[in-house]
Write an enzyme that holds these catalytic residues in place. Structure first.
Site, mmCIF file in Angstrom:
data_model
loop_
_atom_site.group_PDB
_atom_site.id
_atom_site.type_symbol
_atom_site.label_atom_id
_atom_site.label_comp_id
_atom_site.label_asym_id
_atom_site.label_seq_id
_atom_site.Cartn_x
_atom_site.Cartn_y
_atom_site.Cartn_z
ATOM 1 C CE LYS A 106 10.653 29.120 67.375
ATOM 2 N NZ LYS A 106 11.629 30.100 66.926
ATOM 3 C CB SER A 107 9.353 28.271 60.103
ATOM 4 O OG SER A 107 10.609 27.975 60.650
ATOM 5 C CB THR A 108 9.690 24.503 64.258
ATOM 6 O OG1 THR A 108 11.029 24.900 63.988
ATOM 7 C CG2 THR A 108 9.670 23.056 64.730
ATOM 8 C CE1 TYR A 109 4.857 23.011 68.179
ATOM 9 C CE2 TYR A 109 5.841 25.074 68.861
ATOM 10 C CZ TYR A 109 5.480 23.774 69.137
ATOM 11 O OH TYR A 109 5.748 23.229 70.370
ATOM 12 C CB ALA A 110 4.255 27.597 60.326
ATOM 13 N NE ARG A 111 9.677 25.506 57.865
ATOM 14 C CZ ARG A 111 10.706 25.667 57.055
ATOM 15 N NH1 ARG A 111 11.248 24.633 56.450
ATOM 16 N NH2 ARG A 111 11.197 26.865 56.860
ATOM 17 C CD GLU A 132 -5.076 34.649 70.675
ATOM 18 O OE1 GLU A 132 -4.240 34.994 69.826
ATOM 19 O OE2 GLU A 132 -5.386 35.366 71.643
ATOM 20 C CD GLN A 151 11.460 36.425 65.452
ATOM 21 O OE1 GLN A 151 11.114 36.700 64.315
ATOM 22 N NE2 GLN A 151 12.698 36.069 65.770
#
Length: 183
Positions: A106-111, A132, A151
């Protein structure tokens, strides 16, 4: 092979492909989870295994030492800088014979520098997903239990596969919790 829509995912979930199933995307005050247009955002449970070097272990996938982890059950967990954790999904998956999934973070975590890796769910694989989680930053990173983490995208083949994951008795079939590396 084509990506499957929310309608198809909902139909399959009603047949037991995803349990429990959130028919709508939940977004208010949480990192989103549930059904989206062309995927399903799964939730991470409150069970985590965090890498530690307390016992000066070497990570060896052929001879894995469980002392490499600290087990935590909590509403959130701190992944140390440049470290790694394992977790499991809240959802249990049963993948149809003609379907393969791909998981993306998810982009929220990736950011925030948190990267999620999950190998594809092969045709007729079933179980809870071992997740992981990598903290790529030099700072501690927080992960929230019972909220979205990644996702799942569903792809349906033009025909069913000849040999499924169940047929070959895959070593990670029917996972009931966080499963460590196996040979």
């Amino acid at each position: 092979m084509s990506i499957k829509s929310d309608r198809w995912i909902r139909e399959q979930a009603l047949k037991g492909m995803i349990e429990p199933f959130s028919e709508k995307q939940v977004r208010e005050g949480v990192i989103s989870y549930g059904l989206s247009s062309y995927g399903y955002d799964l939730r991470v449970s409150n069970e985590f295994k965090i890498f530690t070097n307390v016992n000066s272990a070497i990570i060896d996938p052929k001879n894995f030492d469980e002392r490499s982890f600290v087990t935590v059950e909590a509403d959130s967990v701190i992944v140390p800088p440049n470290s790694f954790a394992l977790a499991r999904s809240i959802e249990y998956f049963r993948i149809p014979r003609d379907v393969l999934t791909i998981c993306v973070g998810k982009s929220t975590y990736a950011r925030c520098g948190i990267i999620v890796n999950v190998t594809p769910f092969e045709p007729e694989w079933e179980g809870y997903v071992t997740l992981e989680i990598s903290n790529t930053t030099p700072l501690p990173a927080k992960v929230y239990a019972n909220e979205g983490l990644c996702q799942i995208l569903f792809f349906q083949g033009d025909e069913p596969c000849e040999i499924s994951y169940a047929d070959k008795k895959g070593k990670y079939q029917n996972q009931q919790g966080i499963v460590l590396p196996k040979l």
